[in-house]
Design a protein around this motif. Structure first.
Motif, PDB file in Angstrom:
ATOM      1  N   PRO A  28       9.533  11.697  -3.064  1.00  0.00           N
ATOM      2  CA  PRO A  28       9.197  10.369  -2.534  1.00  0.00           C
ATOM      3  C   PRO A  28      10.433  10.045  -1.584  1.00  0.00           C
ATOM      4  CG  PRO A  28       9.028  10.217  -4.894  1.00  0.00           C
ATOM      5  CD  PRO A  28       9.380  11.637  -4.633  1.00  0.00           C
ATOM      6  N   HIS A  29      10.158   9.572  -0.356  1.00  0.00           N
ATOM      7  CA  HIS A  29      10.872   9.336   0.857  1.00  0.00           C
ATOM      8  C   HIS A  29      12.009   8.571   0.479  1.00  0.00           C
ATOM      9  CE1 HIS A  29      11.072  10.715   4.935  1.00  0.00           C
ATOM     10  NE2 HIS A  29      11.119   9.499   5.296  1.00  0.00           N
ATOM     11  N   LYS A  35      19.311  10.273  -1.895  1.00  0.00           N
ATOM     12  CA  LYS A  35      20.315  11.185  -1.787  1.00  0.00           C
ATOM     13  C   LYS A  35      20.862  11.524  -0.736  1.00  0.00           C
ATOM     14  CE  LYS A  35      17.397  14.635  -3.185  1.00  0.00           C
ATOM     15  NZ  LYS A  35      16.843  15.634  -3.688  1.00  0.00           N
ATOM     16  N   MET A  36      20.622  11.305   0.336  1.00  0.00           N
ATOM     17  CA  MET A  36      21.292  11.366   1.417  1.00  0.00           C
ATOM     18  C   MET A  36      22.419  10.354   1.762  1.00  0.00           C
ATOM     19  SD  MET A  36      18.261  12.309   4.361  1.00  0.00           S
ATOM     20  CE  MET A  36      19.434  12.298   5.835  1.00  0.00           C
ATOM     21  N   ALA A  39      24.902  11.363  -0.699  1.00  0.00           N
ATOM     22  CA  ALA A  39      25.637  12.554  -0.205  1.00  0.00           C
ATOM     23  C   ALA A  39      26.481  12.524   1.079  1.00  0.00           C
ATOM     24  CB  ALA A  39      24.615  13.851  -0.044  1.00  0.00           C
ATOM     25  N   GLY A  40      26.436  11.189   1.578  1.00  0.00           N
ATOM     26  CA  GLY A  40      27.153  10.923   2.965  1.00  0.00           C
ATOM     27  C   GLY A  40      26.370  11.830   4.095  1.00  0.00           C
ATOM     28  N   THR A  41      25.268  12.091   3.817  1.00  0.00           N
ATOM     29  CA  THR A  41      24.502  12.725   5.162  1.00  0.00           C
ATOM     30  C   THR A  41      23.635  11.576   5.930  1.00  0.00           C
ATOM     31  OG1 THR A  41      23.112  13.732   3.924  1.00  0.00           O
ATOM     32  CG2 THR A  41      24.903  14.905   4.298  1.00  0.00           C
ATOM     33  N   LEU A  42      23.528  10.487   5.629  1.00  0.00           N
ATOM     34  CA  LEU A  42      22.542   9.564   6.120  1.00  0.00           C
ATOM     35  C   LEU A  42      23.284   8.942   7.366  1.00  0.00           C
ATOM     36  CD1 LEU A  42      20.037   8.296   5.605  1.00  0.00           C
ATOM     37  CD2 LEU A  42      21.119   6.086   4.603  1.00  0.00           C
ATOM     38  N   ALA A  43      23.063   9.516   8.376  1.00  0.00           N
ATOM     39  CA  ALA A  43      23.861   9.191   9.665  1.00  0.00           C
ATOM     40  C   ALA A  43      23.158   8.927  10.713  1.00  0.00           C
ATOM     41  CB  ALA A  43      24.850  10.264  10.061  1.00  0.00           C
ATOM     42  N   ARG A  44      21.807   9.241  11.015  1.00  0.00           N
ATOM     43  CA  ARG A  44      21.029   9.279  11.999  1.00  0.00           C
ATOM     44  C   ARG A  44      20.432   7.852  11.977  1.00  0.00           C
ATOM     45  NH1 ARG A  44      17.139  14.494  12.401  1.00  0.00           N
ATOM     46  NH2 ARG A  44      16.066  12.733  11.626  1.00  0.00           N
ATOM     47  N   PHE A  49      16.805   3.593   9.455  1.00  0.00           N
ATOM     48  CA  PHE A  49      15.635   3.072   9.486  1.00  0.00           C
ATOM     49  C   PHE A  49      14.569   3.144   8.126  1.00  0.00           C
ATOM     50  CE2 PHE A  49      11.125   2.600  10.792  1.00  0.00           C
ATOM     51  CZ  PHE A  49      11.093   1.016  11.141  1.00  0.00           C
ATOM     52  N   ASP A  50      14.506   4.545   8.151  1.00  0.00           N
ATOM     53  CA  ASP A  50      13.364   4.955   6.893  1.00  0.00           C
ATOM     54  C   ASP A  50      14.289   4.573   5.437  1.00  0.00           C
ATOM     55  OD1 ASP A  50      11.640   6.325   8.203  1.00  0.00           O
ATOM     56  OD2 ASP A  50      12.231   8.347   7.619  1.00  0.00           O
ATOM     57  N   LEU A  51      15.211   4.505   5.360  1.00  0.00           N
ATOM     58  CA  LEU A  51      15.705   3.812   3.975  1.00  0.00           C
ATOM     59  C   LEU A  51      15.730   2.525   3.879  1.00  0.00           C
ATOM     60  CD1 LEU A  51      17.518   4.084   1.583  1.00  0.00           C
ATOM     61  CD2 LEU A  51      19.451   3.493   2.886  1.00  0.00           C
TER      62      LEU A  51
END
Length: 73
Positions: A28-29, A35-36, A39-44, A49-51
């Motif tokens: 699931p998206h 998880k991103m 992990a600290g990789t949610l930067a773009r 927006f997706d989150l």
């Protein structure tokens, strides 16, 4: 919150299960974005927006259920 009270709980549940979890394969998206985030990789910006887009139905459902549980009858 009056508008949220008028909105059917079943409809919010269906929206959360479909839009909130889509696409279902390979995972699931919303789960991928959480998880991103952890992990600290949610930067773009598109990932943020997706989150928000996939998480909004879950937030509405949680608000509705909390409001129903705490509202005096």
């Amino acid at each position: 919150m009056t508008y949220l009270d008028k909105f059917p709980t079943a409809t919010l549940l269906v929206i959360a299960l479909t839009l909130g979890l889509a696409p279902f394969v390979p995972e699931p998206h919303i789960w991928e974005k959480i998880k991103m985030l952890l992990a600290g990789t949610l930067a773009r910006p598109v990932d943020i927006f997706d989150l928000l887009f996939h998480g909004f139905p879950w937030i509405l459902l949680a608000l509705k259920l909390t409001r129903q549980a705490t509202r005096p009858n």
